[in-house]
Design an enzyme around this catalytic site. Structure first.
Site, PDB file in Angstrom:
ATOM      1  N   ASP A 161       0.867  -1.190   0.012  1.00 42.29           N
ATOM      2  CA  ASP A 161      -0.081  -0.202   0.210  1.00 42.29           C
ATOM      3  C   ASP A 161       0.841   1.119  -0.053  1.00 42.29           C
ATOM      4  O   ASP A 161       0.492   2.388   0.466  1.00 42.29           O
ATOM      5  CB  ASP A 161      -1.285  -0.099   1.223  1.00 42.29           C
TER       6      ASP A 161
ATOM      7  N   CYS B  97       4.866  -0.158   2.728  1.00 43.31           N
ATOM      8  CA  CYS B  97       5.325  -1.410   3.179  1.00 43.31           C
ATOM      9  C   CYS B  97       6.640  -1.213   4.193  1.00 43.31           C
ATOM     10  O   CYS B  97       6.772  -1.983   5.077  1.00 43.31           O
ATOM     11  CB  CYS B  97       5.433  -2.248   2.083  1.00 43.31           C
TER      12      CYS B  97
ATOM     13  N   HIS C  91       9.121  -3.867  -3.102  1.00 40.23           N
ATOM     14  CA  HIS C  91       8.459  -3.958  -1.691  1.00 40.23           C
ATOM     15  C   HIS C  91       9.251  -4.657  -0.639  1.00 40.23           C
ATOM     16  O   HIS C  91      10.045  -5.354  -0.791  1.00 40.23           O
ATOM     17  CB  HIS C  91       7.110  -5.136  -2.165  1.00 40.23           C
TER      18      HIS C  91
ATOM     19  N   HIS D   9       1.189  11.639 -10.985  1.00 40.21           N
ATOM     20  CA  HIS D   9       0.636  10.356 -10.739  1.00 40.21           C
ATOM     21  C   HIS D   9       1.821   9.434 -10.104  1.00 40.21           C
ATOM     22  O   HIS D   9       2.795   9.365 -10.432  1.00 40.21           O
ATOM     23  CB  HIS D   9       0.182   9.565 -12.051  1.00 40.21           C
TER      24      HIS D   9
END
Length: 209
Positions: free
Chosen positions: A14, A17, A121, A202
Site C-alpha cells: 500500500d 510497506c 516492496h 501520478h
C-alpha cells in the site's frame, strides 16, 4: 532437532510497506506507517543541518511534507532514522543483489531486526519455531553478540534470501514494466516511472508484463 526457520511475513502493498514492515519487526504491529512517518518528519525537521537539501534530494520542509504522504515510498534514509528511533540495528536484505545493508551498525546497539526487499516492496523477516507457524510465535528481535552476529537467525535469513534470488522473486527495477493506475500509460524501469510521476503527479503504478 531444531526446526526453526526464517519466514517472510507479508506486508500489504500500500506504498507504506517499509514502515509497516519495520512496525512489525519492532512491535509486532503492521499498522504503524502513519506514526512512523511522523517520527521521521519530526526527526528531519529538528535537524536541518544534518538533513539538508543535498542529503535529502529536496528542501528539508518539502521532504517532511513528502514523507507524510501515505502514497510515498521509504528507503535508506528512513531506515537509518527508524534504526536510531528504536535504538536497534535494521538489517535490510535485497533479494536481487543478495546484499544486506545494516543500519545502525556503528551505534553499538544491542539488538537487531530484519526486513527483506524485492526491488519494489518490503516484507518482514521473523524466526519461527517451524515452517507454517503462526505469526504470534514469531521472534523478530535478536541480540547482537560481540562479533556483530545474531546467531542462527542470520544464517537462516541469508539462506532464504539466496533461495529467493535463485527463484527470481525480485523485480529488476531497471527493466520492469509498469502501468500508471491513473492514466494507464506504460513505462519501463524506475527512471521512467519517476519521470512520469514528476510530469503528471501520478504515483499509483502497477507492474505488468
Amino acid at each position: 532437532m531444531d526446526e526453526s526457520v526464517v519466514m517472510r511475513r507479508i506486508i500489504p502493498a500500500d506504498n507504506s510497506c517499509l514502515f509497516n514492515a519495520v512496525g512489525y519487526v519492532m512491535e509486532h504491529n503492521k499498522s504503524k506507517s502513519s506514526e512512523l512517518r511522523e517520527v521521521i518528519a519530526a526527526t528531519v525537521i529538528s535537524d536541518p543541518e544534518s538533513y539538508n537539501e543535498a542529503f535529502l534530494g529536496k528542501p528539508n520542509g518539502d521532504y517532511c511534507q513528502w514523507i507524510l504522504n501515505p502514497e510515498k515510498w521509504g528507503g535508506a534514509i528512513e531506515l537509518a532514522i527508524l534504526s536510531a528511533y528504536y535504538r536497534r540495528e535494521i538489517a535490510a536484505y535485497d533479494i536481487q543483489t543478495t546484499r544486506c545493508d545494516l543500519y545502525g551498525q556503528d551505534k553499538s546497539y544491542q539488538e537487531r531486526v530484519m526486513v527483506i526487499y524485492d526491488g519494489l516492496h518490503y516484507d518482514a523477516l521473523a524466526l519461527a519455531p517451524f515452517a507454517g507457524a503462526p505469526e504470534d510465535v514469531d521472534q523478530t528481535v535478536f541480540k547482537v553478540d560481540k562479533y556483530g552476529h545474531i546467531g542462527p537467525a542470520e544464517r537462516l535469513a541469508v539462506k532464504l534470501v539466496e533461495e529467493s534470488h535463485r527463484n527470481r522473486k525480485f523485480t529488476d527495477t531497471a527493466s520492469f514494466t509498469l502501468r500508471c493506475g491513473i492514466c494507464q500509460e506504460g513505462v519501463v524501469g524506475q527512471k521512467e516511472a519517476v519521470e512520469h510521476a514528476k510530469l503528471t503527479g501520478h504515483t499509483n503504478f502497477q507492474e505488468f508484463r
